[in-house]
Write a protein that holds these residues in place. Structure first.
Motif, PDB file in Angstrom:
ATOM      1  N   LEU A 132      -1.070   1.495 -11.911  1.00  0.00           N
ATOM      2  CA  LEU A 132      -0.486   0.556 -10.961  1.00  0.00           C
ATOM      3  C   LEU A 132       0.433   1.271  -9.967  1.00  0.00           C
ATOM      4  O   LEU A 132       0.423   0.975  -8.764  1.00  0.00           O
ATOM      5  N   ILE A 133       1.225   2.224 -10.478  1.00  0.00           N
ATOM      6  CA  ILE A 133       2.134   2.962  -9.595  1.00  0.00           C
ATOM      7  C   ILE A 133       1.355   3.721  -8.525  1.00  0.00           C
ATOM      8  O   ILE A 133       1.724   3.726  -7.342  1.00  0.00           O
TER       9      ILE A 133
ATOM     10  N   LEU B 206       6.253   9.878 -11.471  1.00  0.00           N
ATOM     11  CA  LEU B 206       5.242   9.297 -10.583  1.00  0.00           C
ATOM     12  C   LEU B 206       5.846   8.639  -9.351  1.00  0.00           C
ATOM     13  O   LEU B 206       5.128   8.245  -8.437  1.00  0.00           O
ATOM     14  N   PHE B 207       7.173   8.472  -9.326  1.00  0.00           N
ATOM     15  CA  PHE B 207       7.820   7.858  -8.170  1.00  0.00           C
ATOM     16  C   PHE B 207       9.294   8.272  -8.143  1.00  0.00           C
ATOM     17  O   PHE B 207       9.864   8.617  -9.177  1.00  0.00           O
ATOM     18  N   GLY B 208       9.877   8.239  -6.974  1.00  0.00           N
ATOM     19  CA  GLY B 208      11.293   8.554  -6.856  1.00  0.00           C
ATOM     20  C   GLY B 208      12.138   7.395  -7.328  1.00  0.00           C
ATOM     21  O   GLY B 208      11.844   6.234  -7.021  1.00  0.00           O
TER      22      GLY B 208
ATOM     23  N   ASN C 121       3.616   3.217  -0.636  1.00  0.00           N
ATOM     24  CA  ASN C 121       4.941   3.829  -0.612  1.00  0.00           C
ATOM     25  C   ASN C 121       5.999   2.895  -0.034  1.00  0.00           C
ATOM     26  O   ASN C 121       7.157   2.927  -0.452  1.00  0.00           O
ATOM     27  N   TRP C 122       5.615   2.057   0.943  1.00  0.00           N
ATOM     28  CA  TRP C 122       6.623   1.182   1.548  1.00  0.00           C
ATOM     29  C   TRP C 122       7.171   0.170   0.534  1.00  0.00           C
ATOM     30  O   TRP C 122       8.304  -0.274   0.668  1.00  0.00           O
ATOM     31  N   VAL C 123       6.347  -0.156  -0.459  1.00  0.00           N
ATOM     32  CA  VAL C 123       6.826  -1.045  -1.515  1.00  0.00           C
ATOM     33  C   VAL C 123       7.773  -0.296  -2.443  1.00  0.00           C
ATOM     34  O   VAL C 123       8.860  -0.772  -2.773  1.00  0.00           O
ATOM     35  N   ILE C 124       7.358   0.915  -2.862  1.00  0.00           N
ATOM     36  CA  ILE C 124       8.205   1.725  -3.758  1.00  0.00           C
ATOM     37  C   ILE C 124       9.533   2.059  -3.093  1.00  0.00           C
ATOM     38  O   ILE C 124      10.590   2.054  -3.745  1.00  0.00           O
TER      39      ILE C 124
END
Length: 239
Positions: free
Chosen positions: A227-228, A136-138, A233-236
């Motif tokens: 939540l993800i 779900l995220f890099g 994206n700027w937070v991740i």
């Protein structure tokens, strides 16, 4: 008796799924690179367990072995594509990352395609792919792994759309585990909500039998996924 084939059945989720499925009355086929482990499982599980040594990177051989296992079992109703690797020591970052892509993406696509064609000709079937919450995220610590799991989820979603539009009676389930006790996470620090394998697989098998499109194991990870998806994206990008 339903027939389930598990690609990557020699440890962790795959091994536990083989055992639980047989206890529930399935005929199970298992594959893996460790022949000795497959032989031990055969001795323990008996006549309802069949196996083939398989390295999914050797794509044509893997396809041939899958089809021979299907023939030996007298058919296939469900296939679980569970073979996968994470970061591991290698001669270089490039070789390590390429190996992850070869197994998690190329090997997955080859056997997914074989199963899809088989089920389309048969008229029905169920493909289960094991992705990950990590897809779900890099992740800076596991770039190829998280990317490969994202590929699996997107690929299966596209085929789910294809089945719906074409009217194929093929169910596609995306299993998204969080942290589950297995060889893959041994020695890793900073993990939380690490689930016992038996509990996670019990939930997974329940979702497979319900023919769910998505299965979060254990259940609490559905909240994390939500939540993800809401996190900018700027937070991740700054994690």
């Amino acid at each position: 008796m339903k027939k389930m084939i598990i690609i990557g059945a020699t440890s962790g989720i795959g091994e536990s799924l083989a055992r639980q499925a047989i206890r529930k009355g399935y005929k199970v086929g298992g594959t893996g690179r460790r022949v000795q482990r497959l032989e031990q499982m055969k001795d323990e599980l008996g006549e309802h367990f069949h196996y083939r040594e398989m390295d999914v990177v050797k794509k044509m051989k893997a396809s041939s072995k899958l089809l021979s296992l299907v023939e030996e079992m007298g058919g296939m109703d469900i296939i679980v594509l569970n073979a996968g690797i994470s970061n591991y020591p290698a001669s270089s970052i490039i070789s390590m990352e390429q190996e992850i892509i070869d197994v998690n993406v190329s090997g997955f696509v080859q056997l997914f395609g074989e199963a899809f064609q088989y089920f389309r000709q048969q008229g029905h079937g169920h493909i289960v792919g094991v992705s990950s919450i990590a897809g779900l995220f890099g992740s800076s610590r596991a770039a190829p792994y998280s990317a490969s799991k994202a590929f699996i989820s997107t690929y299966m979603q596209a085929y789910r759309q294809r089945c719906n539009s074409a009217g194929y009676d093929i169910t596609i389930t995306d299993v998204k585990p969080g942290f589950v006790k297995s060889e893959m996470i041994e020695g890793k620090k900073g993990l939380f909500w690490v689930a016992e394998t038996e509990k996670a697989v019990r939930q997974m098998l329940t979702d497979i039998e319900k023919k769910k499109s998505y299965s979060y194991i254990t259940r609490r990870w559905r909240f994390v996924a939500w939540l993800i998806k809401l996190t900018p994206n700027w937070v991740i990008d700054r994690l």
